[in-house]
Design an enzyme around this catalytic site. Sequence first.
Site, short mmCIF file in Angstrom:
data_model
loop_
_atom_site.label_atom_id
_atom_site.label_comp_id
_atom_site.label_asym_id
_atom_site.label_seq_id
_atom_site.Cartn_x
_atom_site.Cartn_y
_atom_site.Cartn_z
N TYR A 199 -34.87 33.09 -54.55
CA TYR A 199 -35.00 33.68 -53.27
C TYR A 199 -34.36 32.91 -52.25
O TYR A 199 -34.23 31.92 -52.31
CB TYR A 199 -36.75 33.38 -53.18
CG TYR A 199 -37.33 34.01 -51.74
CD1 TYR A 199 -37.75 35.25 -52.07
CD2 TYR A 199 -37.34 33.32 -50.60
CE1 TYR A 199 -38.19 36.27 -50.86
CE2 TYR A 199 -37.71 34.27 -49.48
CZ TYR A 199 -38.26 35.42 -49.43
OH TYR A 199 -38.70 36.20 -48.52
N PHE A 203 -34.79 39.73 -43.68
CA PHE A 203 -33.79 39.15 -44.37
C PHE A 203 -34.51 38.54 -45.74
O PHE A 203 -35.10 37.47 -45.52
CB PHE A 203 -33.05 38.21 -43.47
CG PHE A 203 -31.77 37.58 -44.49
CD1 PHE A 203 -30.44 38.05 -44.25
CD2 PHE A 203 -32.13 36.58 -45.34
CE1 PHE A 203 -29.69 37.30 -45.00
CE2 PHE A 203 -31.09 36.00 -45.97
CZ PHE A 203 -29.74 36.52 -45.99
N GLU A 204 -33.85 38.91 -46.70
CA GLU A 204 -34.11 38.43 -47.91
C GLU A 204 -33.21 38.68 -48.88
O GLU A 204 -32.34 39.84 -48.85
CB GLU A 204 -35.34 38.86 -48.66
CG GLU A 204 -36.52 38.52 -48.08
CD GLU A 204 -37.98 39.35 -48.82
OE1 GLU A 204 -37.53 40.53 -49.34
OE2 GLU A 204 -38.80 38.59 -48.63
N ILE A 205 -32.59 37.63 -49.70
CA ILE A 205 -31.83 37.89 -50.95
C ILE A 205 -32.58 37.31 -51.97
O ILE A 205 -32.87 36.24 -52.09
CB ILE A 205 -30.55 37.18 -50.86
CG1 ILE A 205 -29.62 37.55 -49.38
CG2 ILE A 205 -29.58 37.38 -52.00
CD1 ILE A 205 -28.54 37.08 -49.24
N HIS A 248 -44.82 37.60 -49.64
CA HIS A 248 -43.59 37.17 -50.71
C HIS A 248 -43.52 35.60 -50.39
O HIS A 248 -43.44 34.91 -51.43
CB HIS A 248 -42.40 37.66 -49.90
CG HIS A 248 -42.15 39.05 -50.31
ND1 HIS A 248 -40.78 39.76 -50.00
CD2 HIS A 248 -43.00 39.94 -50.91
CE1 HIS A 248 -40.94 40.98 -50.22
NE2 HIS A 248 -41.96 41.18 -50.89
#
Length: 375
Positions: free
Chosen positions: A219, A276-278, A313
């Site tokens: 994450y 924003f998440e990768i 999350h």
Amino acid sequence: MVIISSNQRKPLLLSTLFLVFCLIFFFWPLKMMNNNPLEPVASYTPLIQHPNLPDPNKPPAWQNTTRAKAAFVILTRNEELDALRRSIQQLEARFNHKFNYPYVFLNDVEFTPEFKELTSSLTNAETKYGLIPKEHWSYPAWIDIEKADRLRKKMGEDGVIYGGSLSYRHMCRFESGFFYRHPLMEEYEYYWRVEPGVEFYCDIDYDPFLYMKENNKKYGWTISLIEFEETIPTLWETTKKFIKEHSDMIPKKNLIDFISNDNGHSYNLCHFWSNFEIGDLKFLRSPEYSAFFDYLDKSGGFFYERWGDAPVHTIAVNLFLNKSQVHFFNDIGYKHEPFMHCPVVRELQKKCHCNAEDNFDLTPNSCLRRWIEIS
Ligand SMILES: Nc1nc2c(ncn2[C@@H]2O[C@H](COP(=O)(O)OP(=O)(O)O)[C@@H](O)[C@H]2O)c(=O)[nH]1
Ligand SMILES: *[C@@H]1O[C@H](CO)[C@@H](O)[C@H](O)[C@H]1NC(C)=O
Ligand SMILES: [Mg+2]
């Protein structure tokens, strides 16, 4: 030899004191500056081997033809087309024209031909447009709809942000538990979430997806902050019940100290800002995450309260992962109104056009300091 008479000594002493006072006065702010988060942020990333800095011994990263199985995932409405085009244009210019990762657009209604034409024209990469199945965007059977209506109306009247909105609740539930199960997402291992209107300020000259994969990261985030407590009154109590019933799923070494200041007794409201998440889709598809999402979903809090996908999350990430599996993308200059992450390290700044003084990391509502403090 200079003789100092006693009546000369007094002014000398006074002026020395004055000098010392001046020194403290001038250098105190400098010392304060050393204590502010600038320094930990600056030293946080080992710059010598930072993946976004050119390595004279290597060709540019995009010339390597290896790609991760990854895509941008964008949940959006047709009406947000212009704001989205602005974001995609920046993402292409800063990163994706070099790497050509595909886009997956998702919507609870069909995308219009105009939407498809004016988004696909911005990129050479593949673009895919998906409709969300009804059962991922509606009340599950166990929800008492009258109760949900009543509580939602009350939250709207109380002035809670998005408190009165049903579509926002469907959105948060979808982003918490369903986007990664959409048929268009099935072939991918990593995702990068993008929203209409967000901005990208820095050249990204390496492949963050491969970086995640090669470094075993699950994450990645850029901004973390304090949640509005009124939106999640019972989220932590529900989480604690889950922990008690599924203690076998919680690793000994996790990141609970990032989200709790008292060893798990209460939630400190810190969350990664999920616009924003990768991330590694394997994590979201894992038995642990699925059990956690299902548990929360059964409790009804997505509808009776207004649980956001960001705290959901975040709590999962910090329960199930350790620090080496979670990555702070300090090098990615990013803004979702009203907050910006802008790298303050000079070497990283050189690739950006944001003002480091607007960096959210230095403000009291940011949780970056806590992230740096915990081990
Ligand atoms: N298709 C669709 N997308 C939505 C809906 N509501 C929100 N979104 C998307 O979900 C994301 C978050 O919504 P947004 O309005 O930006 O909420 P905020 O970022 O929390 O202020 C954005 O990408 C929106 O485009 C909806 O009703 N339908
Ligand atoms: C974190 O967990 C991973 C996977 O279980 C493990 O390989 C790694 O050594 C752990 N790192 C730390 C710092 O505990
Ligand atoms: Mg948004």
